[in-house]
Design an enzyme around this catalytic site. Structure first.
Site, PDB file in Angstrom:
ATOM      1  N   ASP A  46       0.841  -1.194   0.000  1.00  0.00           N
ATOM      2  CA  ASP A  46       0.000   0.000   0.000  1.00  0.00           C
ATOM      3  C   ASP A  46       0.876   1.244   0.000  1.00  0.00           C
ATOM      4  O   ASP A  46       1.664   1.461   0.920  1.00  0.00           O
ATOM      5  CB  ASP A  46      -0.892  -0.002   1.250  1.00  0.00           C
ATOM      6  CG  ASP A  46      -1.761   1.241   1.345  1.00  0.00           C
ATOM      7  OD1 ASP A  46      -2.932   1.175   0.941  1.00  0.00           O
ATOM      8  OD2 ASP A  46      -1.261   2.287   1.827  1.00  0.00           O
ATOM      9  N   TYR A  51       2.882  10.038  -0.492  1.00  0.00           N
ATOM     10  CA  TYR A  51       3.992   9.457   0.258  1.00  0.00           C
ATOM     11  C   TYR A  51       5.331   9.723  -0.434  1.00  0.00           C
ATOM     12  O   TYR A  51       6.381   9.632   0.194  1.00  0.00           O
ATOM     13  CB  TYR A  51       3.830   7.954   0.427  1.00  0.00           C
ATOM     14  CG  TYR A  51       2.604   7.500   1.187  1.00  0.00           C
ATOM     15  CD1 TYR A  51       1.803   8.392   1.907  1.00  0.00           C
ATOM     16  CD2 TYR A  51       2.239   6.153   1.191  1.00  0.00           C
ATOM     17  CE1 TYR A  51       0.679   7.959   2.579  1.00  0.00           C
ATOM     18  CE2 TYR A  51       1.122   5.710   1.877  1.00  0.00           C
ATOM     19  CZ  TYR A  51       0.338   6.613   2.560  1.00  0.00           C
ATOM     20  OH  TYR A  51      -0.772   6.179   3.235  1.00  0.00           O
ATOM     21  N   LYS A  76      -3.057   5.841  -4.030  1.00  0.00           N
ATOM     22  CA  LYS A  76      -4.143   6.760  -3.698  1.00  0.00           C
ATOM     23  C   LYS A  76      -3.967   8.100  -4.407  1.00  0.00           C
ATOM     24  O   LYS A  76      -2.837   8.571  -4.574  1.00  0.00           O
ATOM     25  CB  LYS A  76      -4.193   7.016  -2.186  1.00  0.00           C
ATOM     26  CG  LYS A  76      -4.159   5.757  -1.337  1.00  0.00           C
ATOM     27  CD  LYS A  76      -4.093   6.080   0.146  1.00  0.00           C
ATOM     28  CE  LYS A  76      -3.749   4.848   0.960  1.00  0.00           C
ATOM     29  NZ  LYS A  76      -2.332   4.435   0.841  1.00  0.00           N
ATOM     30  N   HIS A 112      -7.894   9.708  -1.381  1.00  0.00           N
ATOM     31  CA  HIS A 112      -7.183   9.696  -0.109  1.00  0.00           C
ATOM     32  C   HIS A 112      -7.971  10.355   1.029  1.00  0.00           C
ATOM     33  O   HIS A 112      -7.931   9.876   2.166  1.00  0.00           O
ATOM     34  CB  HIS A 112      -5.824  10.387  -0.276  1.00  0.00           C
ATOM     35  CG  HIS A 112      -4.777   9.869   0.649  1.00  0.00           C
ATOM     36  ND1 HIS A 112      -3.448   9.788   0.309  1.00  0.00           N
ATOM     37  CD2 HIS A 112      -4.843   9.402   1.915  1.00  0.00           C
ATOM     38  CE1 HIS A 112      -2.750   9.291   1.320  1.00  0.00           C
ATOM     39  NE2 HIS A 112      -3.572   9.057   2.307  1.00  0.00           N
ATOM     40  N   LYS A 235       3.275  -1.006   9.059  1.00  0.00           N
ATOM     41  CA  LYS A 235       4.501  -0.483   8.449  1.00  0.00           C
ATOM     42  C   LYS A 235       5.668  -0.636   9.402  1.00  0.00           C
ATOM     43  O   LYS A 235       5.556  -0.365  10.599  1.00  0.00           O
ATOM     44  CB  LYS A 235       4.331   0.997   8.110  1.00  0.00           C
ATOM     45  CG  LYS A 235       5.540   1.622   7.421  1.00  0.00           C
ATOM     46  CD  LYS A 235       5.755   3.051   7.832  1.00  0.00           C
ATOM     47  CE  LYS A 235       6.487   3.159   9.142  1.00  0.00           C
ATOM     48  NZ  LYS A 235       6.848   4.543   9.505  1.00  0.00           N
TER      49      LYS A 235
END
Length: 282
Positions: A46, A51, A76, A112, A235
């Site tokens: 993901d 990011y 996203k 998002h 994560k």
């Protein structure tokens, strides 16, 4: 390799219930981190445009040797409030993400944030419908959408989001929203499934359950998510923790364990740790 169960989305697409998230992983570190995750056995990754690590993620996917058909890749749309998001802008952003990832399609594409004060997610969703129809996004969904936002989509579109990715953890269980998802066939996906920082993982309740099962606190919380039917994307950039977070299929919480973890969020409406979608417009 761990056998990660899959959840069937409303269009029949199979999504691994546990994936690897790369939020806050710099692009120059993403390639190695994602490569480590794929080597450990993750098959769902993901990422997101904002990011800034789609390129590094894409390099890891390309170099992994894992067949594309075994991968589930999510990214996203960062619907930046400084821009107007018409059809061409959404398609351009999608094409840019595909190019950085080095892919000809993604398995899941999400809006998002709803940014309700801008009142444009319905128009954006029309283009998402087009992407889903084309097959370049095998499934489309949303992130951080509230019940009212989902109601508006349901009233205006025959295509409901396959997934709503939301902040969700035992201190912020989102009970009402999860119930709505279940009613409408929307899969619940948790971001920050372990909370942030060490607060959740050092609570006595979590520590006691972990000790009883001979597992880490993170494994216990991830198991809580899985037994509630949530999709999770923990994560870490630490190889040992990446592997540990995947090793959650060899034990099961009993009903008392689940109830004790559920109780952590009782009356916890104020325990949100991320932005509030009602006001977030950054």
């Amino acid at each position: 390799m761990n056998q990660v169960p899959t959840i069937k989305l409303d269009n029949g697409t199979l999504m691994p219930q546990l994936g690897y998230g790369v939020w806050q992983v710099p692009d120059e570190e993403a390639e190695q981190a994602v490569a480590t995750a794929l080597e450990a056995g993750y098959r769902s990754v993901d990422t997101a445009a904002v990011y800034g690590n789609e390129a590094g993620t894409g390099r890891a996917l390309a170099g992994s040797g894992v067949p594309r058909g075994e991968l589930f890749v999510t990214t996203k749309l960062w619907n930046d409030p400084s821009r107007t998001w018409g059809r061409d802008e959404v398609l351009r952003a999608f094409d840019d993400s595909l190019a950085k990832l080095g892919l000809d399609h993604v398995d899941l594409y999400l809006i998002h944030w709803p940014r309700p004060m801008r009142d444009d997610f319905l128009a954006i969703w029309k283009t998402f419908e087009e992407l889903a129809e084309s097959g370049r996004a095998k499934a489309v969904g949303v992130s951080n959408f509230r019940p009212a936002d989902l109601d508006r989509l349901a009233a205006e579109s025959a295509l409901l989001p396959a997934v709503n990715q939301i902040e969700l953890h035992p201190l912020f269980p989102q009970t009402e929203l999860r119930a709505l998802h279940a009613e409408r066939g929307i899969v619940t996906e948790a971001w920050s499934p372990l909370g942030q920082g060490k607060e959740l993982l050092t609570l006595p309740t979590v520590a006691e359950i972990a000790a009883r099962h001979g597992r880490s606190a993170a494994q216990v919380v991830l198991r809580w998510h899985l037994q509630h039917g949530n999709v999770v994307i923990p994560k870490s950039v630490t190889p040992a923790r990446i592997r540990e977070n995947l090793d959650v299929f060899g034990f099961e919480l009993d009903a008392e364990d689940v109830a004790a973890l559920d109780a952590l969020g009782a009356g916890a409406a104020g325990r949100r740790i991320g932005p509030d979608p009602s006001v977030f417009d950054a």
